[in-house]
Design an enzyme around this catalytic site. Structure first.
Site: not given
Ligand SMILES: [Zn+2]
Length: 229
Positions: A53, A56, A89-90, A106, A114, A132, A171, A197
């Site tokens: 991640y 990304r 999408n993220i 998502h 956290c 955190c 999409g 699409n």
């Molecule tokens: Zn925390």
């Protein structure tokens, strides 16, 4: 103006150069999905999941919104609260195009969650090893919904589908539930349904109308039709 729910998926980001969730070889950036996108993977090997991640997140700087993102931001300016824009999408391409009220069902790459206090914070950098800042001791995880987890804001999304006059899917493959079922829910409550699409999706039979081609062109044309009708 009609009340509209727009659902966007990987196809709209792919036109900006974001790698799609699964490539033809079934891998995601060289990884098996179960090794980087499940709570079990994070528990077993947090380093690999964070590195995936982190990469990304860093790659967001190499892509820019396209005409489809821009058109949906313009639609929000016209419809205001009568538009709910839901994305699977993220990435942050909708926000960078100007959309203010995106529902990230998502989760988001640019957010940290956290595992201790469940607090969230904006995050723009590597997350591996970060703790955190609120509870001070617990580790952070990507604020994304993994396989086996419940998507965010489902109650709000269902309410909007029930009240919508028009549901538009942009999409999306129509293969990933619960999002793949939104068209049936909207239609059951009386909405017209439209698919935009690149190719016919797996759920094409549920739509009243489908148009196939590049999202940048199809979405811009549809928004222009709606705004000027
Ligand atoms: Zn925390």
């Amino acid at each position: 103006m009609p009340r509209v729910v727009v659902l966007t998926g990987a196809g709209i980001s792919a036109e900006s150069g974001v790698p799609t969730f699964r490539d033809a070889d079934g891998l995601w950036e060289g990884h098996r999905v179960e090794d980087v996108a499940t709570p079990e993977a994070f528990a077993a090997d947090p380093e690999t999941v964070h590195q995936f991640y982190d990469a990304r997140r860093a790659a967001l700087g190499t892509v820019v919104p396209n005409a489809a993102h821009t058109a949906l931001a313009e639609l929000e300016q016209v419809l205001g609260d009568d538009l709910m824009l839901v994305t699977q999408n993220i990435d942050d391409l909708h926000e960078r195009a100007g959309s203010k009220r995106v529902v990230h069902m998502h989760g988001e790459l640019l957010s940290a969650l956290c595992v201790g206090c469940e607090g969230r914070r904006p995050w723009d950098g590597p997350m591996l090893g970060a703790l955190c800042g609120s509870c001070g001791h617990a580790e952070l995880r990507p604020d994304v919904v993994w396989f086996g987890e419940v998507p965010y804001r489902m109650d709000d999304i269902i309410d909007a589908l029930v009240e919508s006059d028009l549901f538009v899917s942009v999409g999306t493959s129509g293969a990933v539930y619960p999002a793949a079922g939104f068209v049936q829910q909207a239609r059951a409550y009386g909405a017209r349904t439209l698919e935009l699409n690149l190719v016919p999706s797996e759920g094409i039979w549920f739509f009243h109308e489908a148009r196939h081609g590049r999202a940048g062109e199809l979405v811009a044309a549809w928004v222009a039709e709606l705004v000027h009708s």
